[in-house]
Design a protein around this motif. Sequence first.
Motif, PDB file in Angstrom:
ATOM      1  N   ILE A  53       0.842  -1.209   0.000  1.00 54.34           N
ATOM      2  CA  ILE A  53       0.000   0.000   0.000  1.00 54.34           C
ATOM      3  C   ILE A  53       0.873   1.255   0.000  1.00 54.34           C
ATOM      4  CG2 ILE A  53      -1.543   1.380   1.460  1.00 54.34           C
ATOM      5  CD1 ILE A  53      -2.983  -1.201   2.202  1.00 54.34           C
ATOM      6  N   THR A  54       1.911   1.261   0.808  1.00 52.22           N
ATOM      7  CA  THR A  54       2.828   2.414   0.851  1.00 52.22           C
ATOM      8  C   THR A  54       3.450   2.665  -0.514  1.00 52.22           C
ATOM      9  OG1 THR A  54       3.343   1.959   3.157  1.00 52.22           O
ATOM     10  CG2 THR A  54       4.885   3.346   1.957  1.00 52.22           C
ATOM     11  N   VAL A  55       3.880   1.603  -1.169  1.00 49.45           N
ATOM     12  CA  VAL A  55       4.522   1.750  -2.476  1.00 49.45           C
ATOM     13  C   VAL A  55       3.535   2.287  -3.509  1.00 49.45           C
ATOM     14  CG1 VAL A  55       5.589   0.490  -4.389  1.00 49.45           C
ATOM     15  CG2 VAL A  55       6.258  -0.020  -2.042  1.00 49.45           C
ATOM     16  N   THR A  56       2.326   1.751  -3.565  1.00 45.11           N
ATOM     17  CA  THR A  56       1.370   2.179  -4.592  1.00 45.11           C
ATOM     18  C   THR A  56       0.870   3.601  -4.350  1.00 45.11           C
ATOM     19  OG1 THR A  56      -0.435   1.101  -3.352  1.00 45.11           O
ATOM     20  CG2 THR A  56       0.612  -0.169  -5.107  1.00 45.11           C
ATOM     21  N   LEU A  57       0.568   3.937  -3.092  1.00 44.21           N
ATOM     22  CA  LEU A  57       0.080   5.287  -2.798  1.00 44.21           C
ATOM     23  C   LEU A  57       1.155   6.335  -3.081  1.00 44.21           C
ATOM     24  CD1 LEU A  57      -1.920   4.682   0.520  1.00 44.21           C
ATOM     25  CD2 LEU A  57      -2.868   5.201  -1.723  1.00 44.21           C
ATOM     26  N   ASN A  58       2.374   6.073  -2.628  1.00 40.37           N
ATOM     27  CA  ASN A  58       3.440   7.053  -2.843  1.00 40.37           C
ATOM     28  C   ASN A  58       3.884   7.093  -4.297  1.00 40.37           C
ATOM     29  OD1 ASN A  58       4.569   8.447  -0.243  1.00 40.37           O
ATOM     30  ND2 ASN A  58       4.037   6.357   0.378  1.00 40.37           N
ATOM     31  N   SER A  59       3.704   5.991  -5.011  1.00 42.36           N
ATOM     32  CA  SER A  59       4.040   6.001  -6.439  1.00 42.36           C
ATOM     33  C   SER A  59       3.128   6.948  -7.199  1.00 42.36           C
ATOM     34  CB  SER A  59       3.939   4.584  -7.012  1.00 42.36           C
ATOM     35  OG  SER A  59       4.922   3.752  -6.456  1.00 42.36           O
ATOM     36  N   LYS A  60       1.854   7.001  -6.806  1.00 42.47           N
ATOM     37  CA  LYS A  60       0.936   7.934  -7.462  1.00 42.47           C
ATOM     38  C   LYS A  60       1.368   9.380  -7.217  1.00 42.47           C
ATOM     39  CE  LYS A  60      -3.880   9.395  -7.841  1.00 42.47           C
ATOM     40  NZ  LYS A  60      -5.291   9.142  -7.458  1.00 42.47           N
ATOM     41  N   ILE A  61       1.718   9.670  -5.958  1.00 38.37           N
ATOM     42  CA  ILE A  61       2.202  11.020  -5.632  1.00 38.37           C
ATOM     43  C   ILE A  61       3.484  11.326  -6.400  1.00 38.37           C
ATOM     44  CG2 ILE A  61       3.105  12.473  -3.784  1.00 38.37           C
ATOM     45  CD1 ILE A  61       0.175  12.095  -3.435  1.00 38.37           C
ATOM     46  N   LEU A  62       4.394  10.357  -6.458  1.00 38.61           N
ATOM     47  CA  LEU A  62       5.681  10.561  -7.123  1.00 38.61           C
ATOM     48  C   LEU A  62       5.505  10.852  -8.609  1.00 38.61           C
ATOM     49  CD1 LEU A  62       8.771  10.499  -7.097  1.00 38.61           C
ATOM     50  CD2 LEU A  62       8.647   8.016  -7.441  1.00 38.61           C
ATOM     51  N   LEU A  63       4.632  10.104  -9.274  1.00 35.13           N
ATOM     52  CA  LEU A  63       4.413  10.329 -10.702  1.00 35.13           C
ATOM     53  C   LEU A  63       3.875  11.721 -10.962  1.00 35.13           C
ATOM     54  CD1 LEU A  63       2.922   6.860 -11.739  1.00 35.13           C
ATOM     55  CD2 LEU A  63       5.195   7.763 -12.283  1.00 35.13           C
ATOM     56  N   ALA A  64       2.981  12.183 -10.097  1.00 36.60           N
ATOM     57  CA  ALA A  64       2.430  13.530 -10.254  1.00 36.60           C
ATOM     58  C   ALA A  64       3.499  14.602 -10.034  1.00 36.60           C
ATOM     59  CB  ALA A  64       1.263  13.734  -9.286  1.00 36.60           C
ATOM     60  N   LEU A  65       4.364  14.382  -9.028  1.00 38.85           N
ATOM     61  CA  LEU A  65       5.408  15.361  -8.729  1.00 38.85           C
ATOM     62  C   LEU A  65       6.472  15.407  -9.811  1.00 38.85           C
ATOM     63  CD1 LEU A  65       5.890  14.798  -4.885  1.00 38.85           C
ATOM     64  CD2 LEU A  65       4.866  16.777  -5.999  1.00 38.85           C
ATOM     65  N   LEU A  66       6.798  14.255 -10.388  1.00 40.94           N
ATOM     66  CA  LEU A  66       7.814  14.229 -11.434  1.00 40.94           C
ATOM     67  C   LEU A  66       7.377  15.026 -12.660  1.00 40.94           C
ATOM     68  CD1 LEU A  66       9.052  10.504 -11.267  1.00 40.94           C
ATOM     69  CD2 LEU A  66      10.230  12.558 -10.449  1.00 40.94           C
ATOM     70  N   LYS A  67       6.078  15.125 -12.873  1.00 39.78           N
ATOM     71  CA  LYS A  67       5.568  15.908 -13.990  1.00 39.78           C
ATOM     72  C   LYS A  67       5.574  17.403 -13.695  1.00 39.78           C
ATOM     73  CE  LYS A  67       2.444  12.259 -15.650  1.00 39.78           C
ATOM     74  NZ  LYS A  67       1.019  11.873 -15.866  1.00 39.78           N
ATOM     75  N   SER A  68       5.342  17.752 -12.420  1.00 37.15           N
ATOM     76  CA  SER A  68       5.189  19.175 -12.083  1.00 37.15           C
ATOM     77  C   SER A  68       6.382  19.742 -11.314  1.00 37.15           C
ATOM     78  CB  SER A  68       3.902  19.378 -11.265  1.00 37.15           C
ATOM     79  OG  SER A  68       3.940  18.569 -10.091  1.00 37.15           O
ATOM     80  N   SER A  69       6.752  19.093 -10.200  1.00 39.78           N
ATOM     81  CA  SER A  69       7.812  19.628  -9.327  1.00 39.78           C
ATOM     82  C   SER A  69       8.710  18.498  -8.840  1.00 39.78           C
ATOM     83  CB  SER A  69       7.194  20.354  -8.131  1.00 39.78           C
ATOM     84  OG  SER A  69       6.294  21.347  -8.542  1.00 39.78           O
ATOM     85  N   PRO A  70       9.677  18.053  -9.658  1.00 40.84           N
ATOM     86  CA  PRO A  70      10.528  16.915  -9.268  1.00 40.84           C
ATOM     87  C   PRO A  70      11.299  17.144  -7.977  1.00 40.84           C
ATOM     88  CG  PRO A  70      10.786  17.417 -11.607  1.00 40.84           C
ATOM     89  CD  PRO A  70       9.980  18.534 -11.013  1.00 40.84           C
ATOM     90  N   THR A  71      11.650  18.387  -7.674  1.00 41.34           N
ATOM     91  CA  THR A  71      12.440  18.643  -6.470  1.00 41.34           C
ATOM     92  C   THR A  71      11.663  18.373  -5.192  1.00 41.34           C
ATOM     93  OG1 THR A  71      11.796  20.983  -6.535  1.00 41.34           O
ATOM     94  CG2 THR A  71      13.869  20.360  -7.622  1.00 41.34           C
ATOM     95  N   LEU A  72      10.339  18.265  -5.313  1.00 43.73           N
ATOM     96  CA  LEU A  72       9.509  18.004  -4.142  1.00 43.73           C
ATOM     97  C   LEU A  72       9.287  16.511  -3.901  1.00 43.73           C
ATOM     98  CD1 LEU A  72       6.727  20.709  -4.718  1.00 43.73           C
ATOM     99  CD2 LEU A  72       8.798  20.904  -3.345  1.00 43.73           C
ATOM    100  N   SER A  73       9.943  15.668  -4.658  1.00 45.95           N
ATOM    101  CA  SER A  73       9.637  14.229  -4.641  1.00 45.95           C
ATOM    102  C   SER A  73      10.413  13.448  -3.592  1.00 45.95           C
ATOM    103  CB  SER A  73       9.922  13.619  -6.015  1.00 45.95           C
ATOM    104  OG  SER A  73      11.299  13.766  -6.350  1.00 45.95           O
ATOM    105  N   GLY A  74      11.265  14.109  -2.798  1.00 46.40           N
ATOM    106  CA  GLY A  74      12.094  13.394  -1.834  1.00 46.40           C
ATOM    107  C   GLY A  74      11.301  12.561  -0.851  1.00 46.40           C
ATOM    108  N   GLY A  75      10.210  13.134  -0.323  1.00 52.08           N
ATOM    109  CA  GLY A  75       9.391  12.405   0.652  1.00 52.08           C
ATOM    110  C   GLY A  75       8.778  11.151   0.059  1.00 52.08           C
ATOM    111  N   SER A  76       8.232  11.266  -1.152  1.00 48.50           N
ATOM    112  CA  SER A  76       7.609  10.107  -1.795  1.00 48.50           C
ATOM    113  C   SER A  76       8.624   9.009  -2.072  1.00 48.50           C
ATOM    114  CB  SER A  76       6.936  10.537  -3.103  1.00 48.50           C
ATOM    115  OG  SER A  76       5.888  11.434  -2.854  1.00 48.50           O
ATOM    116  N   ILE A  77       9.817   9.398  -2.532  1.00 45.81           N
ATOM    117  CA  ILE A  77      10.857   8.399  -2.814  1.00 45.81           C
ATOM    118  C   ILE A  77      11.256   7.669  -1.532  1.00 45.81           C
ATOM    119  CG2 ILE A  77      13.226   8.070  -3.609  1.00 45.81           C
ATOM    120  CD1 ILE A  77      12.804  10.454  -5.484  1.00 45.81           C
ATOM    121  N   SER A  78      11.450   8.428  -0.446  1.00 44.15           N
ATOM    122  CA  SER A  78      11.822   7.800   0.825  1.00 44.15           C
ATOM    123  C   SER A  78      10.720   6.873   1.319  1.00 44.15           C
ATOM    124  CB  SER A  78      12.103   8.875   1.884  1.00 44.15           C
ATOM    125  OG  SER A  78      13.284   9.573   1.583  1.00 44.15           O
TER     126      SER A  78
END
Length: 850
Positions: free
Chosen positions: A502-527
């Motif tokens: 669940i953690t991987v799938t939920l954060n993957s959705k957030i990560l994909l959205a951030l990579l399109k708009s603000s990649p520098t904000l993706s640290g939390g999702s990656i961790s």
Amino acid sequence: MIHYFIGDLGHFFVVTSFITAIVSAFTYFKAATSTSPLDGISWKQNGLVSFYAHAISVLGICVTLFIIIANHYFEYHYAYSHSDKKLPAYYLISTFWNGQEGSFLLWMFWHAVLGIVIIHTNKFWEAPVMTVFALVQAFLASMILGAVIPGIDFKIGSSPFILLRDVMQNAPIFISNPEFVPSDGNGLNPLLQNYWMVIHPPTLFLGFASTLVPFSYCIAGLWLKKYHEWVRPALPWALFSAAILGLGILMGGYWAYETLNFGGYWNWDPVENAVYVPWLILVGAIHTMITYKNSETALKASIILVIATFVLILYSTFLTRSGVLGESSVHSFTDLGLSGQLLIYLLFFLFAAIVLCIIRWKEIPSTEKEVATYSREFWIFIGVLVLCLMGFQVLMPTSIPVWNKIVNLFGGESNMAPPTDQVGFYTKFQLWFAVLVAILSGIGQFFWWKKMEPKQLIKEVRGPLLLALIIVVVLLQIIIFQYGTDVVTKPGFLFILLSGVITVTLNSKILLALLKSSPTLSGGSISHIGVGLMLIGIMFSSGYSKVVSLNNTGLIYRREASDEFNRESLLLFVNEPRTMANYKIEFKGERLEARERSGYVNPSDVEFMDDPYMVVAKKDIIYNGKKLYPAKDTFEIFPENRYYEVKLTSQSGKEHRLYPRIQDNPNMGLASSPDIKRDVTRDLYAHVVDRSPQEAEWSKLEEMKISPNKEFFANDYVSVLEKVERISTVGGVKLDSADIAVKAFIRVKGEYQDYVAEPVFIIRNRMIGRIPDEIRDLAIQFTLLNIHPETNEFSIGINTRQKDYIVLKALEKPLINVLWMGTVMLVVGFGVAIVRRYREFQKMKLKGLE
């Protein structure tokens, strides 16, 4: 000859580092409290100069101590206790921090480096922050001062430059010969002779040292009444500290997995716990600091957690170095008489921080803003609370020896015992905390940017949750197929698996959205994805680990051992294949580690020279792709590093070699280290639990008269004397014309291959000599005793012994690479966050807001 100068120079640097740290703390304090700008600049300049002098002194200590170690000056206690002449350079480096004094020095070195970085990156906070830094350095320098206060016989610190004769004053050798210098040292703990121990301690101590930075900013903020300004410069450092400390912890886990033989990577040892708890609190502090930066809430919580992190680092230092854990942890240091000094160090900063907080508490701004259930602040608060409870649950049982000592010190009686089954005790609590952390790190991300109503939350998480369920169902089918239905009845493992996915799938959705708009904000999702992968890897590699070295011989190896030991330990005689876990497994014999060339050599192929570390090839052998010739090619080996070559052959015919190791250590007995066959989906983890005796007991000599080319039996093996021929050299030495030497060629038909023994009969200077030859794999030794030319027969002597064997235990660790992949992502996520916060801080500095 005793090398006095280098030790005196080292001690001079220690004293200088202590004095300059105190001077730097004082001058920076004056700079921070000065009301005159000119005086403040002058005091700050003095502080900078004195801290640089301190840093140079610390470097001088490091250099002089390493010179002592590298040059084998065993007249010094530190070099004698932790090194020897046979260690290669990279292990000599690790002896630097093997002792308490060296580890304190490593800690000081990193503080000096970090202090210089702060001096040149943040001028506004330099004076107050460096006051705290220099004060901490003074305490650390005192730990290696090695001074005794006259009159009261009170020792301050333990010097790494003390002579061995001063430590062992009553030893007879030093009474009769004060200038005596040992020829060799005690050596390095065999379990520390691993490349991870060259890089793991420096990384871990950099993590320790870096926790001082956010602590110093926090204290400086309270001191100068800059109650919220300290958060922004401290946050990148807190992220850096969590990343490095976490990386150091993970390196330690991987070292344990590769080097220790308990079959895992985390054993809940008190020393492991003492590092794990501050890291949890630091991660919680990072989240509250980010919350305050975004919404001006949780400032007081940030102050408490940042202070608690550094205090817990000091507490862990006290636990591991005071000797209080001596009976409950194999990894703790012994007490060097510094326990009182360590306690003062801990209590000084604890009470100083508490007093400062109490004085400033009412002035610290707090918000009256209501925290809604569906706001980011609420979910971060819950997550931080869970992290703190995780730490508290580990800290309390770990501190039982401390509690016993306090009670007994004040006249009471306490004999509480720490948990006997540490893994079982801590896991049953930490497992459920991990489930909560995983779920919160998944769902909480959707509240990160704004308040979210329940309907919208359901809409956002519906897709990832459905995908998570599908993945879990598929994995469960694989688990049932591989391990049977009984394993899915363990609810803890199932919840870990579900929460991790669940953690991987939920954060993957957030990560994909951030990579399109603000990649520098993706640290939390990656961790957070890394955390999820770690949980999945832990669940599979620990929950579904299984022993595959099942005894299929029908033999009971050790009757006095438990049924479990005999069932899970495979007895392997040399060159006798067995089957194990869909492999044909075969013990190929003992091997020695070469020093000059990486690799292993069969001891039967070499002969030891007068130097116990030098060997010469006995026959033409191919070693690491190079041909070695007898009596010519010599090279150095580690005679105590004995590896055991195990050949694995898969059903497809693919071969793999394992080299588990055993070292003979006079203090620790047999130290066994595993070897690992790594595949994408699983690891095969094998270690030797026992071996045949090193000193073979040969049978009574059996003499037989043998004719050439006629078969005879030697230890039930069909043998034949193929020929006997005259030779002109023996062991590389050319014989005189009056000398006679003959060599017999005896072929023995083993169960799986043929062997040839070549005993030698020699007459030199009218004296008879015999050089026997052993077929080690068959445990037979042949000696050419006599020659009977009248009957064309030869007297052959035969000795036999127990065949070489090992007892192997092997486990399968499925999907453990998912765990290591998760650790990498966790650190990468921290790295992304550090870069973002640092850039943000630099922009604020340019605007003049910091």
